[in-house]
Design a protein around this motif. Structure first.
Motif, PDB file in Angstrom:
ATOM      1  N   THR B  62     -40.309   8.455   6.984  1.00  0.00           N
ATOM      2  CA  THR B  62     -40.784   7.771   6.065  1.00  0.00           C
ATOM      3  C   THR B  62     -41.158   8.519   4.672  1.00  0.00           C
ATOM      4  OG1 THR B  62     -42.868   7.894   7.042  1.00  0.00           O
ATOM      5  CG2 THR B  62     -41.235   6.193   7.450  1.00  0.00           C
ATOM      6  N   LEU B  64     -43.805   9.385   4.216  1.00  0.00           N
ATOM      7  CA  LEU B  64     -45.035   8.641   4.232  1.00  0.00           C
ATOM      8  C   LEU B  64     -46.404   9.338   5.029  1.00  0.00           C
ATOM      9  CD1 LEU B  64     -45.711   6.015   2.704  1.00  0.00           C
ATOM     10  CD2 LEU B  64     -45.400   4.801   4.709  1.00  0.00           C
ATOM     11  N   ALA B  88     -58.865  14.971  -1.730  1.00  0.00           N
ATOM     12  CA  ALA B  88     -57.978  13.841  -1.662  1.00  0.00           C
ATOM     13  C   ALA B  88     -57.241  13.746  -2.921  1.00  0.00           C
ATOM     14  CB  ALA B  88     -58.507  12.189  -1.302  1.00  0.00           C
ATOM     15  N   GLY B  89     -57.646  14.012  -4.086  1.00  0.00           N
ATOM     16  CA  GLY B  89     -56.782  13.899  -5.339  1.00  0.00           C
ATOM     17  C   GLY B  89     -55.738  15.081  -5.259  1.00  0.00           C
ATOM     18  N   ALA B  90     -56.252  16.156  -4.747  1.00  0.00           N
ATOM     19  CA  ALA B  90     -55.209  17.310  -4.679  1.00  0.00           C
ATOM     20  C   ALA B  90     -54.316  17.134  -3.688  1.00  0.00           C
ATOM     21  CB  ALA B  90     -56.102  18.766  -4.401  1.00  0.00           C
ATOM     22  N   GLU B  92     -53.048  14.183  -2.915  1.00  0.00           N
ATOM     23  CA  GLU B  92     -52.125  13.142  -3.146  1.00  0.00           C
ATOM     24  C   GLU B  92     -51.068  13.857  -4.164  1.00  0.00           C
ATOM     25  OE1 GLU B  92     -50.224  10.398  -5.774  1.00  0.00           O
ATOM     26  OE2 GLU B  92     -51.429  11.972  -6.625  1.00  0.00           O
ATOM     27  N   ALA B  93     -51.614  14.659  -4.991  1.00  0.00           N
ATOM     28  CA  ALA B  93     -50.667  15.207  -5.994  1.00  0.00           C
ATOM     29  C   ALA B  93     -49.708  16.307  -5.380  1.00  0.00           C
ATOM     30  CB  ALA B  93     -51.403  16.362  -7.253  1.00  0.00           C
ATOM     31  N   ARG B  96     -47.089  14.143  -3.628  1.00  0.00           N
ATOM     32  CA  ARG B  96     -46.241  13.350  -4.699  1.00  0.00           C
ATOM     33  C   ARG B  96     -45.055  14.520  -5.358  1.00  0.00           C
ATOM     34  NH1 ARG B  96     -48.333  12.976  -9.896  1.00  0.00           N
ATOM     35  NH2 ARG B  96     -50.324  13.120  -8.915  1.00  0.00           N
ATOM     36  N   ASP B  99     -42.306  14.693  -3.120  1.00  0.00           N
ATOM     37  CA  ASP B  99     -41.777  13.539  -2.927  1.00  0.00           C
ATOM     38  C   ASP B  99     -42.289  12.572  -1.599  1.00  0.00           C
ATOM     39  OD1 ASP B  99     -40.106  11.331  -3.679  1.00  0.00           O
ATOM     40  OD2 ASP B  99     -38.255  12.307  -2.253  1.00  0.00           O
ATOM     41  N   HIS B 101     -45.504  10.114  -0.308  1.00  0.00           N
ATOM     42  CA  HIS B 101     -46.524   9.070  -0.564  1.00  0.00           C
ATOM     43  C   HIS B 101     -47.713   9.111   0.271  1.00  0.00           C
ATOM     44  CE1 HIS B 101     -44.598   6.414  -3.896  1.00  0.00           C
ATOM     45  NE2 HIS B 101     -43.514   7.293  -3.535  1.00  0.00           N
ATOM     46  N   LEU B 102     -48.892   8.605  -0.131  1.00  0.00           N
ATOM     47  CA  LEU B 102     -50.066   8.562   0.403  1.00  0.00           C
ATOM     48  C   LEU B 102     -50.376   7.336   0.809  1.00  0.00           C
ATOM     49  CD1 LEU B 102     -53.433  10.455  -0.454  1.00  0.00           C
ATOM     50  CD2 LEU B 102     -52.290  10.263   1.825  1.00  0.00           C
ATOM     51  N   MET B 103     -50.880   7.247   2.239  1.00  0.00           N
ATOM     52  CA  MET B 103     -51.519   5.878   2.563  1.00  0.00           C
ATOM     53  C   MET B 103     -52.877   6.161   2.674  1.00  0.00           C
ATOM     54  SD  MET B 103     -49.778   2.958   5.001  1.00  0.00           S
ATOM     55  CE  MET B 103     -49.048   2.210   3.639  1.00  0.00           C
ATOM     56  N   LEU B 104     -53.959   5.274   2.143  1.00  0.00           N
ATOM     57  CA  LEU B 104     -55.279   5.310   2.416  1.00  0.00           C
ATOM     58  C   LEU B 104     -55.971   4.451   3.454  1.00  0.00           C
ATOM     59  CD1 LEU B 104     -57.537   7.373   0.878  1.00  0.00           C
ATOM     60  CD2 LEU B 104     -57.986   5.284  -0.319  1.00  0.00           C
ATOM     61  N   ARG B 105     -56.672   4.876   4.584  1.00  0.00           N
ATOM     62  CA  ARG B 105     -57.047   4.193   5.357  1.00  0.00           C
ATOM     63  C   ARG B 105     -58.346   4.589   6.195  1.00  0.00           C
ATOM     64  NH1 ARG B 105     -57.465   0.180   9.300  1.00  0.00           N
ATOM     65  NH2 ARG B 105     -55.635  -0.598  10.281  1.00  0.00           N
ATOM     66  N   TRP B 120     -46.601   1.939   9.918  1.00  0.00           N
ATOM     67  CA  TRP B 120     -45.595   2.375   8.744  1.00  0.00           C
ATOM     68  C   TRP B 120     -44.904   3.564   9.397  1.00  0.00           C
ATOM     69  CZ3 TRP B 120     -44.873  -0.966   5.680  1.00  0.00           C
ATOM     70  CH2 TRP B 120     -45.745  -2.009   5.359  1.00  0.00           C
TER      71      TRP B 120
END
Lengths: 339, 339
Positions: B62, B64, B88-90, B92-93, B96, B99, B101-105, B120
């Motif tokens: 995925t 993901l 978390a910011g780093a 995600e970057a 990204r 290629d 994606h990040l799912m927050l849970r 997922w």
DNA sequence: CGTTAAACGTATAGCGCTAAACCTCCCGTG
DNA sequence: CACGGGAGGTTTAGCGCTATACGTTTAACG
């Protein structure tokens, strides 16, 4: 271990996949209670979890929401302020409660928005942390349900959630006016000319019955520090400063103190948000509290309604939900000094 | 408007879907340069974006990644500290960039972990903000690549990313020892007995050559405030306090000051993280800086390796990446007061 | 000149699910 | 007793993609 599928459950229960699907989705019109019970038992036993991907393909709906945030210059931090973090947290919780998932994504342009939305077939997006201009440039497609936090939507195809900024400005103005302040400085990102900022300024002016001096500053502690020193120097007759955020107010306060002014004896400082920092600094900041968790919940609610196909413009004037604000008096505001 | 699919591109280019798929995925072994160029042009023109759901179903992968966080009691805020936000910011970057994606849970138990991962088809998960005990209870399944931030993994099937806590404790100890401090209080969530905390304590003890007194406190400003007053009362001979986080240290400092002690004249205060708050309070906090952005990037890197099937235990002793730390001296630490 | 094997593709099947159409009883009704 | 119709299913088709097996051509080589 391989995934447990509808087929597995169906085989074990001796029914067709459709029946299992119907049970799992609570579509019990065509299923006898006895069959439903059997299927449910097996689903539980085997720990069946439906495949979001398959549902997405077959049903065209994902129960997936994107949270779009600005990519910072260093490409690294995306939840800018504590305010945003709190909103994001409440948003996730509210969506989770309604069986939706949240995808976090920093975006810089339309292409990236399209990419995320289309690749994952997002049911909707929440957009936060952009200025009005950036938002316009982002050009969120009209056909995807969207909710904008703390910005105004141009063409009005999306919903918006904002604090009641005008009311916040008014509360600030009334508080300061009651303390005898007449010469007030309004400090914040006034250049961006966002409705959030202008709204607060309008409210302040309204309550004060006079035009405040405005000093431009970004919403950071460092900018506040500089602004505080500048205000002490360039506006020595000002008796109060109203800042658009607590971080900024904290910096301003530190700058004023560094410049030799006493807070609140010489100058009062009033912030916005009621962020943690308001309680950390000394003197503690008086501030206009906004309910960030409520904002996140409201964004979720609004978005889910849009996804359901609701037309918000029917019920609300401009599709905007306003979150109430309240005045919190601490130590940084006091009676105006009489010269 | 309906989605643009491989089929659309294929029709327009006059080739089969497989050819388009191969071009899009850079699988150019079986495609002539000319065909590839045509297809690429049309893909660009039509703004084709592959469907993640379809890819997930067909390819079983995925791109993901889930970021699993603890659900707070009010169910609302999930990124507890500024530290976590930055990581978390780093993360995600970095994802990204590769290629993904990040799912927050937010999750509370194994069931919720399973649900997110299976629904997922997440390629992997990053787990952050849990204590060692909570993490054990969460019971991340062995078959999903996982990276744990700031906690130790029990059975070692997952990777871990931590600051070099022992080194951080040692730096703190050496700094304080050099200033002549002998009676040092160590303050933090010592009851949780996480390796993060014990590591820092070990480092401190090592550098100090003596056993510090420990005072238990949660990582909040309010707990720090209480701890500060308590330390002033119960450990009047202590000349320095080392706290496991800057928020906590800020609270302790305020508590000490409220109790009439001067910082750093009477007592030195040393924090950890180099969070923003270290610069907001007065005096500014000396602290052990950790590279939170680096931590996020390292977590992404490690997870992607695990997803690729790398066996980390081959290269690293316990599958743990340690992020370097450094001492930042500001105003809250000074020479020990001589009684 | 026949045989091979690249080079460049295409056809087929299936991932897990759902919408919609379609069966098949069985019961009540005129 | 024929018939409508609801209750309780099943079958069929297809969402968009990829892996795999299966064609074609063309060029090279003994």
């Amino acid at each position: 271990m391989p995934r447990v599928t509808l087929k597995d459950i169906a085989r074990e229960a001796g029914v067709s996949v459709m029946t299992v699907s119907n049970v799992v989705n609570g579509n019990l019109g065509r299923v006898s209670p006895a069959t439903a019970a059997t299927v449910e038992r097996i689903v539980e036993e085997r720990g069946y979890v439906p495949s979001g991907a398959a549902q997405s393909l077959a049903a065209g709906r994902t129960r997936l929401v994107g949270l779009l945030l600005p990519a910072r210059q260093d490409g690294t931090a995306l939840l800018g302020s504590p305010h945003d973090v709190s909103v994001a947290g409440a948003l996730e919780a509210a969506l989770r409660e309604r069986d939706h998932h949240l995808m976090l994504r920093a975006v810089e342009n339309t292409r990236e928005v399209q990419d995320s939305v289309q690749r994952w077939n997002l049911d909707g997006v929440v957009v936060m942390g952009f200025t009005d201009d950036e938002l316009r440039a982002l050009d969120i497609p009209d056909d995807v349900p969207a909710v904008v936090v703390d910005a105004s939507v141009g063409d009005g195809h999306a919903g918006a959630v904002r604090a009641d900024d005008v009311d916040g400005g008014r509360l600030a103005g009334e508080h300061l006016a009651a303390l005898g302040h007449r010469r007030v400085v309004f400090c914040g990102p006034v250049d961006a000319r966002s409705q959030v900022v202008t709204g607060r300024l309008d409210g302040l002016r309204d309550a004060l019955g006079a035009d405040p001096v405005t000093v431009a500053a970004n919403t950071t502690y460092e900018d506040g520090l500089a602004a505080g020193e500048r205000i002490a120097r360039e506006h020595p007759d000002a008796t109060a400063v109203f800042a658009t955020a607590d971080v900024l107010a904290a910096g301003i306060q530190a700058g004023l103190i560094r410049a030799g002014r006493r807070v609140p004896t010489d100058v009062s400082v009033l912030g916005f948000d009621d962020a943690d920092i308001a309680r950390y600094v000394s003197p503690c900041l008086s501030t206009i509290r906004q309910d960030t968790a409520g904002k996140g919940r409201a964004a979720a609610e609004l978005l889910l309604q849009l996804i359901e196909g609701a037309d918000l413009r029917a019920s609300r004037p401009d599709g905007t939900v306003h979150i109430g604000v309240e005045l919190v008096v601490r130590e940084s505001t006091g009676p105006a000094s009489v010269d």
